[in-house]
Design a protein around this motif. Structure first.
Motif, PDB file in Angstrom:
ATOM      1  N   GLY A  40      -1.390   7.873  27.295  1.00  0.00           N
ATOM      2  CA  GLY A  40      -0.413   8.498  26.415  1.00  0.00           C
ATOM      3  C   GLY A  40      -0.703   8.092  24.993  1.00  0.00           C
ATOM      4  O   GLY A  40      -1.090   6.941  24.730  1.00  0.00           O
ATOM      5  N   VAL A  41      -0.574   9.015  24.051  1.00  0.00           N
ATOM      6  CA  VAL A  41      -0.763   8.705  22.637  1.00  0.00           C
ATOM      7  C   VAL A  41       0.461   9.144  21.856  1.00  0.00           C
ATOM      8  O   VAL A  41       1.100  10.141  22.179  1.00  0.00           O
ATOM      9  N   ALA A  56      -2.326   4.065  21.863  1.00  0.00           N
ATOM     10  CA  ALA A  56      -2.881   4.679  23.067  1.00  0.00           C
ATOM     11  C   ALA A  56      -2.637   3.706  24.212  1.00  0.00           C
ATOM     12  O   ALA A  56      -3.046   2.545  24.132  1.00  0.00           O
ATOM     13  N   VAL A  57      -1.957   4.159  25.244  1.00  0.00           N
ATOM     14  CA  VAL A  57      -1.613   3.312  26.387  1.00  0.00           C
ATOM     15  C   VAL A  57      -2.133   3.987  27.648  1.00  0.00           C
ATOM     16  O   VAL A  57      -1.817   5.155  27.905  1.00  0.00           O
ATOM     17  N   VAL A  58      -2.921   3.263  28.434  1.00  0.00           N
ATOM     18  CA  VAL A  58      -3.499   3.799  29.660  1.00  0.00           C
ATOM     19  C   VAL A  58      -2.732   3.264  30.865  1.00  0.00           C
ATOM     20  O   VAL A  58      -2.538   2.052  31.000  1.00  0.00           O
ATOM     21  N   VAL A  67      -2.633  -0.505  32.190  1.00  0.00           N
ATOM     22  CA  VAL A  67      -3.905  -1.199  32.406  1.00  0.00           C
ATOM     23  C   VAL A  67      -4.662  -1.444  31.105  1.00  0.00           C
ATOM     24  O   VAL A  67      -5.579  -2.265  31.068  1.00  0.00           O
ATOM     25  N   ALA A  68      -4.298  -0.750  30.044  1.00  0.00           N
ATOM     26  CA  ALA A  68      -4.959  -0.964  28.752  1.00  0.00           C
ATOM     27  C   ALA A  68      -4.085  -0.374  27.657  1.00  0.00           C
ATOM     28  O   ALA A  68      -3.348   0.590  27.888  1.00  0.00           O
ATOM     29  N   GLU A  69      -4.174  -0.963  26.480  1.00  0.00           N
ATOM     30  CA  GLU A  69      -3.445  -0.407  25.346  1.00  0.00           C
ATOM     31  C   GLU A  69      -4.151  -0.804  24.058  1.00  0.00           C
ATOM     32  O   GLU A  69      -4.857  -1.821  24.001  1.00  0.00           O
ATOM     33  N   THR A 102     -10.858   0.787  28.329  1.00  0.00           N
ATOM     34  CA  THR A 102     -11.221   1.668  29.432  1.00  0.00           C
ATOM     35  C   THR A 102     -10.921   3.104  29.044  1.00  0.00           C
ATOM     36  O   THR A 102      -9.978   3.366  28.300  1.00  0.00           O
ATOM     37  N   ALA A 103     -11.735   4.020  29.526  1.00  0.00           N
ATOM     38  CA  ALA A 103     -11.583   5.423  29.152  1.00  0.00           C
ATOM     39  C   ALA A 103     -10.653   6.137  30.133  1.00  0.00           C
ATOM     40  O   ALA A 103     -10.784   5.968  31.352  1.00  0.00           O
TER      41      ALA A 103
END
Length: 225
Positions: A40-41, A56-58, A67-69, A102-103
């Protein structure tokens, strides 16, 4: 990711939109809901300091666990012009995405995709320049009309352009709560976009991706020196 320089004026920005619009891919279904990684952005502004913060939050799509931000803060490089909002937000959003460890397999934007006066909202623009499947989920209706969807979660109604074309859907994510407005950005079908939003919204009106990104970008703006 493809980067373009900030347009010098509105005319140049519209020319960029016209060029990139033809690169939107509408023939792919997109990743399946509930699988892979979904980002999400979102952005927040401090007009007094001329700053914009992006987050940006994954999330793991199966568990909705973060899992990533990443965040990025920059100066606003383009004036506010209706229909050209992506040029204000995109540079900082791309910086945040570039900083992720992470992508993602899909990006959910707080805004519109094809449901845009020029058919090329932020979700389309971001999808084309990153190559990532993308969708737009807006909190408020824009310039398009729709019937009121049913009152139950999952009920939907077509979002119609003046020529009658379906450019998105008003989607009820929770019983009795006002809908969100879903539109395709790039490399995702509208049916899949709606399924993704429902999978990402198990408890609240707004997808978890947007909720996390909204909180994070606001915090980044507060902490910016």
């Amino acid at each position: 990711m493809t980067r373009t320089k900030t347009p010098a004026d509105e005319a140049e920005a519209r020319a960029v939109q016209d060029e990139l619009r033809h690169q939107v891919v509408l023939t792919e279904t997109g990743p399946p809901p509930g699988r892979g990684l979904v980002a999400g952005v979102d952005v927040a502004y401090d007009d007094a300091r001329d700053l914009v913060a992006a987050a940006a939050v994954v999330l793991d799509a199966a568990t909705l666990r973060v899992v990533a931000e990443a965040t990025a803060v920059g100066h606003v490089s383009f004036p506010y012009v209706p229909g050209l909002l992506a040029f204000r937000e995109l540079p900082t959003v791309l910086d945040a995405l570039d900083s992720l460890s992470t992508a993602p397999d899909l990006v959910v934007c707080d805004g519109y995709g094809l449901a845009h006066p020029r058919g090329f909202g932020l979700a389309c623009h971001l999808g084309v320049v990153t190559g990532l499947p993308s969708i737009g989920v807006a909190k408020n209706p824009f310039t398009f009309t729709h019937e009121e969807p049913g009152a139950r979660r999952g009920d939907r109604a077509a979002l119609l352009a003046p020529d009658g074309a379906e450019v998105g859907r008003a989607l009820r994510t929770q019983d009795g709560i006002k809908p969100v407005y879903v539109s395709v950005g790039h490399r995702v079908s509208l049916d899949n976009a709606c399924a993704q939003v429902l999978a990402l919204s198990p408890r609240f009106r707004i997808p978890e991706t947007t909720r996390h990104a909204d909180s994070l970008c606001r915090r980044a703006l507060r902490e910016a020196s």
